[in-house]
Enzyme design. Structure first.
Site, PDB file in Angstrom:
ATOM      1  N   GLY A 242       0.763  -1.239   0.000  1.00 30.74           N
ATOM      2  CA  GLY A 242       0.000   0.000   0.000  1.00 30.74           C
ATOM      3  C   GLY A 242       0.790   1.282   0.000  1.00 30.74           C
ATOM      4  O   GLY A 242       0.205   2.371  -0.097  1.00 30.74           O
ATOM      5  N   GLU A 276       4.003  -6.672   1.505  1.00 28.15           N
ATOM      6  CA  GLU A 276       3.433  -7.024   0.196  1.00 28.15           C
ATOM      7  C   GLU A 276       3.352  -5.804  -0.715  1.00 28.15           C
ATOM      8  O   GLU A 276       2.276  -5.418  -1.162  1.00 28.15           O
ATOM      9  CB  GLU A 276       2.015  -7.579   0.392  1.00 28.15           C
ATOM     10  CG  GLU A 276       1.902  -8.754   1.335  1.00 28.15           C
ATOM     11  CD  GLU A 276       0.440  -9.086   1.697  1.00 28.15           C
ATOM     12  OE1 GLU A 276      -0.466  -8.275   1.411  1.00 28.15           O
ATOM     13  OE2 GLU A 276       0.213 -10.166   2.259  1.00 28.15           O
ATOM     14  N   PRO A 277       4.472  -5.145  -1.006  1.00 26.79           N
ATOM     15  CA  PRO A 277       4.386  -3.958  -1.861  1.00 26.79           C
ATOM     16  C   PRO A 277       4.124  -4.327  -3.316  1.00 26.79           C
ATOM     17  O   PRO A 277       4.660  -5.310  -3.830  1.00 26.79           O
ATOM     18  CB  PRO A 277       5.777  -3.324  -1.717  1.00 26.79           C
ATOM     19  CG  PRO A 277       6.684  -4.462  -1.375  1.00 26.79           C
ATOM     20  CD  PRO A 277       5.856  -5.477  -0.628  1.00 26.79           C
ATOM     21  N   GLY A 278       3.279  -3.558  -3.961  1.00 22.60           N
ATOM     22  CA  GLY A 278       3.023  -3.749  -5.392  1.00 22.60           C
ATOM     23  C   GLY A 278       3.417  -2.491  -6.134  1.00 22.60           C
ATOM     24  O   GLY A 278       4.505  -2.375  -6.701  1.00 22.60           O
ATOM     25  N   CYS A 345     -14.688   4.859 -27.565  1.00 24.11           N
ATOM     26  CA  CYS A 345     -15.949   5.605 -27.595  1.00 24.11           C
ATOM     27  C   CYS A 345     -16.544   5.790 -26.204  1.00 24.11           C
ATOM     28  O   CYS A 345     -17.550   5.161 -25.857  1.00 24.11           O
ATOM     29  CB  CYS A 345     -16.932   4.895 -28.511  1.00 24.11           C
ATOM     30  SG  CYS A 345     -16.227   4.679 -30.139  1.00 24.11           S
ATOM     31  N   TYR A 373      -0.583  -1.330 -12.153  1.00 23.81           N
ATOM     32  CA  TYR A 373      -2.009  -1.259 -12.464  1.00 23.81           C
ATOM     33  C   TYR A 373      -2.243  -0.612 -13.836  1.00 23.81           C
ATOM     34  O   TYR A 373      -3.213   0.094 -14.046  1.00 23.81           O
ATOM     35  CB  TYR A 373      -2.781  -0.539 -11.335  1.00 23.81           C
ATOM     36  CG  TYR A 373      -2.524  -1.181  -9.988  1.00 23.81           C
ATOM     37  CD1 TYR A 373      -3.116  -2.404  -9.680  1.00 23.81           C
ATOM     38  CD2 TYR A 373      -1.665  -0.598  -9.061  1.00 23.81           C
ATOM     39  CE1 TYR A 373      -2.847  -3.029  -8.465  1.00 23.81           C
ATOM     40  CE2 TYR A 373      -1.398  -1.214  -7.843  1.00 23.81           C
ATOM     41  CZ  TYR A 373      -1.991  -2.425  -7.551  1.00 23.81           C
ATOM     42  OH  TYR A 373      -1.722  -3.046  -6.362  1.00 23.81           O
TER      43      TYR A 373
END
Ligand SMILES: *Cc1c(COP(=O)(O)O)cnc(C)c1O
Length: 418
Positions: A242, A276-278, A345, A373
């Site tokens: 986080g 748990e770093p992403g 669109c 992400y």
């Protein structure tokens, strides 16, 4: 000139390490994601070295970017992995990840996913509810296995981040309510095929302050003390991920001060620490390279219509997220106030609003901070094939994912026989 290390201008050309992005365009076309191998390694090392002598395991949160080459790189430098699906498990194993360094998070693990993870002998299941714990016990018992478990406790702290990515408040779907956690730990003693080994929390994503982390950590340590009084052998504390990154003007704590603050809360306790770093490992190690297809001027607005879209990078559309957009080649054309939009669109299909840029048709743009992400949340909306991915290493470029073909796009589809 650039505020992103590993992504600097040399004369008028924006480079990744020592490769100018216009060379990447000539070799691989656009849109494509481009990553810096050195930036990925540096981000990992910053966390790793901050732990100093303390027993720890960094479990990279795979969902931030699950490309095999990135997983493989992290595996090679000693990383563990935090997974949230059977698909991610398969990717990590395929990329050479060590099963004994895998933790499995997520509120909705299916029976098949649990079986696959038990067969692989992963380090730990982060269990999020009493029913999930019962199901896991049942499946492990059918397989003659003992499932190693941490309970993911929801510490009810306000992460002060975007509501879609805040997970540690009591109204969120995640984790076991703090006030019920101890009871569930106690009752888990009756489950023959569960072995409690840890305590876990994860309060949200893109946090830019330390206070919510340390508040959660202190609550968890209180719980840890109670559990130890009840003679639980807690082997590790999993502090989740986080930590935020700088997209614009945010000033998130460094990985080092984050780790040091948490370690000081934990003090002399003997438990191994998991994180748990992403985003903070991959976010600023990648960009999305795109080309201006058309410039369109109306009475109200100047639009730059580019060849990347919300299907490639959904964060602006989904969270109104800001990504810096830099010219790949600096020129002296007239600066205008552009809306940077894709061809999809939807009015929500934008990459940036009100960007002061000097553009002509065909110019290349770099959408920065897109390593996390980005590709992992991409889709085929509007039947757009997924972008290519390129890893830069010094002056070398490696194609790590080919651009999807139109054949692949419809490969699994069938029309009716009549
Ligand atoms: C998404 C997630 C992470 C990673 O979050 P980042 O903000 O990318 O660091 C870690 N743990 C769990 C359980 C997650 O769901």
């Amino acid at each position: 000139m650039s505020k992103f290390p590993y992504f600097e201008y040399h004369n008028t050309k924006l480079c990744v390490e020592s490769v100018p992005l216009d060379r990447i365009f000539r070799e691989y076309d656009t849109p494509c994601y481009v990553y810096s191998r050195s930036a990925l390694i540096a981000a990992f090392k910053e966390f790793d070295s901050a732990f100093a002598e303390r027993d720890h395991l960094i479990c990279y949160a795979v969902k931030a970017n699950s490309s095999l080459a990135i997983l493989n790189l992290f595996a090679k430098i000693g990383s563990g992995f935090d997974i949230v699906s059977g698909g991610e498990l398969q990717r990590v194993l395929k990329a050479g990840g060590d099963p004994k360094k895998i933790v499995f998070s997520g509120v909705g693990k299916s029976a098949d996913e649990m079986r696959a993870a038990l067969i692989a002998n992963i380090l730990c299941f982060n269990v999020e509810s009493e029913v999930e714990l019962g199901t896991l016990n049942q499946i492990a018992s059918e397989m003659g296995k003992i499932a190693p478990v941490s309970l993911r406790v929801n510490p009810d702290v306000d992460a002060r981040t975007h509501p879609y990515i805040s997970t540690g408040l009591k109204e969120n779907k995640f984790g076991i309510p703090f006030v019920e956690a101890e009871k569930l730990y106690t009752s888990s003693k009756n489950l023959t095929n569960i072995r409690i080994i840890g305590l876990d929390f994860h309060i949200g994503s893109q946090l830019t302050e330390l206070a919510p982390f340390t508040e959660a950590c202190k609550k968890m340590i209180g719980l840890l003390d109670h559990l130890e009084e009840e003679s639980f052998q807690i082997e590790h504390l999993d502090l989740g991920g986080g930590l935020g990154i700088r997209y614009f003007e945010e000033n998130p704590p460094s990985a080092q001060s984050y780790v040091e603050a948490l370690c000081s809360d934990i003090g002399h306790r003997s438990q191994r620490i998991l994180i748990e770093p992403g985003r903070s490992l991959v976010g600023n190690a990648g960009l999305l390279l795109t080309r201006v297809e058309y410039l369109k001027h109306t009475d109200h607005r100047d639009f730059a219509i580019v060849d990347a879209a919300m299907n490639d990078l959904i964060r602006p559309a989904l969270y109104d997220a800001y990504h810096e957009i830099l010219p790949v080649n600096i020129n002296d054309n007239k600066i205008k106030n552009y809306q940077i939009v894709g061809p999809v669109c939807e009015t929500g299909d934008f990459l940036g609003h009100d960007r002061k840029l000097a553009l002509v048709k065909g110019d290349l743009l770099a959408v920065m901070s897109a390593g996390a992400y980005g590709m992992s949340m991409s889709s085929n909306y509007n039947s757009r094939p997924r972008a290519a991915e390129i890893m830069v290493d010094g002056d070398q470029t490696h194609l790590i994912r080919e651009r999807e073909s139109l054949e692949q796009l419809i490969f699994n589809e069938r029309t009716l026989p009549l």
